[in-house]
Enzyme design. Sequence first.
Site, PDB file in Angstrom:
ATOM      1  N   LYS A 280      -0.825  11.482  -4.538  1.00  0.00           N
ATOM      2  CA  LYS A 280      -1.884  10.517  -4.803  1.00  0.00           C
ATOM      3  C   LYS A 280      -3.210  11.009  -4.220  1.00  0.00           C
ATOM      4  CE  LYS A 280       1.025   6.342  -4.578  1.00  0.00           C
ATOM      5  NZ  LYS A 280       0.672   5.736  -5.871  1.00  0.00           N
ATOM      6  N   ARG A 354      10.610   2.956 -10.251  1.00  0.00           N
ATOM      7  CA  ARG A 354      11.594   2.703 -11.302  1.00  0.00           C
ATOM      8  C   ARG A 354      12.851   3.549 -11.108  1.00  0.00           C
ATOM      9  NH1 ARG A 354       7.162   4.317 -15.595  1.00  0.00           N
ATOM     10  NH2 ARG A 354       5.960   3.486 -13.835  1.00  0.00           N
TER      11      ARG A 354
END
Length: 503
Positions: A280, A354
Amino acid sequence: MDFNVTSGTPEKQRTACLVIGVFEPRRLTAAGKTLNSAAGGHLAAILRRGDLEGKCGQTLLLHNVPGIHAERVLLVGCGREKELDEGKFRSIAASAAQRLDESGANEAVSYLSELPVGDRDLRWKVRQQLESTEDALYVFDRLRSEKEKKRRPLKKLTLAIEERTALAEARRGLAEGAAIAAGVRSARELGNLPGNICTPDYLARQAKSLARRSTRIDVRVLEERGMQRLGMGALLSVARGSRQPAKLIILEYRGGRKNARPVALVGKGVTFDSGGISLKPGQAMDEMKFDMCGAAAVLGTFEAVLDMQLPINLVGIIPATENLPDGQASKPGDVVTSMSGQTIEILNTDAEGRLILCDALTYAGRFKPDTVIDVATLTGACVIALGSHAAGLLANDQDLASELLDAGSYAADRAWQMPLWEDYQQQLDSNFADMANIGGREAGTITAACFLSRFTKDYRWAHLDIAGVAWKHGKEKGATGRPVPLLTQYLLDRCSKKTKKRG
């Protein structure tokens, strides 16, 4: 803080402070008119001078009001009566709490429960006053070497109602509000802890601590070796770059009939998310400690359910791990096999939530649940779509979606439904595996839910994307505790329906 309910007229209350509403423009509520009469028109005279217009959230503290027993009177602006809604009511209660806490009055009696808020009943107003007060006065200071100490903080708030016959209803709202507020506070505390303290092991210990409070709750923690035996290749792929071992935390609350199928809550527990190899940007990366707020919400909801002793069977599943870059970390292009046997091409290691949820959702099927709800700070796309006001909701059952939407509306913890159409599934196509873990820039929240839906075909399932509501930014940076109120209200509604059916 202590909360209570009472009945009686305001001029007879012996208290450090009375809280009275004022509508715009300068119009006293019913309790205010009663108090004004006892005070020989003192309040009306102050309002005529223009000291308080009555705009929503304004406050004016009065001393030495004649003809009454209270030491102080706090006038709180409520805006225009016809425009008073749920959000404004909560804002009014919060403004009153903050001013009281600064006033030097360590206890008070509030008459805000008399305010008309659409079709909301007394139980709702009592409950929301308690929750709003606790929310407004919450401070995270456990890591400060010197804690700010107020000389006389607010310690007790009594909520006054008009009729004694309504005391039972008010006490019910008080009990619900206290339980939900405690769950929210616990979720906020966990969310606000830094990643070097709130590790996967720390979350597991918090779950075990909750279980020690009651024989109704059992907790088991699966270590990585156990997950390997179960074939949880998706979850373990996220943990590869971390020195903190992953944990799968399983809670079981048995409050319903022995053979009743449970509701399962699955909470994403990424205790720090760097993005992994798909690193990130550095800006605001500290906020990635909040990536376990789904797990915190599950634990907070369990606490609320336990406090209320709800007659329901509940399962909590928390996949907990860090997502960090390392020589062993998963790489873009890697293919992993989930517990379900389906294979996944990892195109972006920052789409890790996920991956841990899909194995947890497969594991949830072992409990033969009636309903499964997963809670996750899953996609930045949800923040873009809905901002910080509503959680994203997607479901494979419309009745379940409607129940959650209704619960969120009542609990002032709203969600907004997004489509889960088959059309979006093709965005997850992969040339090398059964599916990819991302579906491109378009409809990111929906394709993330489409991914999860492939592991939830055997039961009713809903997904709450709380990326926009789980924490605040800037000056007010910190966890919110959402969606504990929504989840708890959903469970309360289920229990209420079952009681009516038995009746």
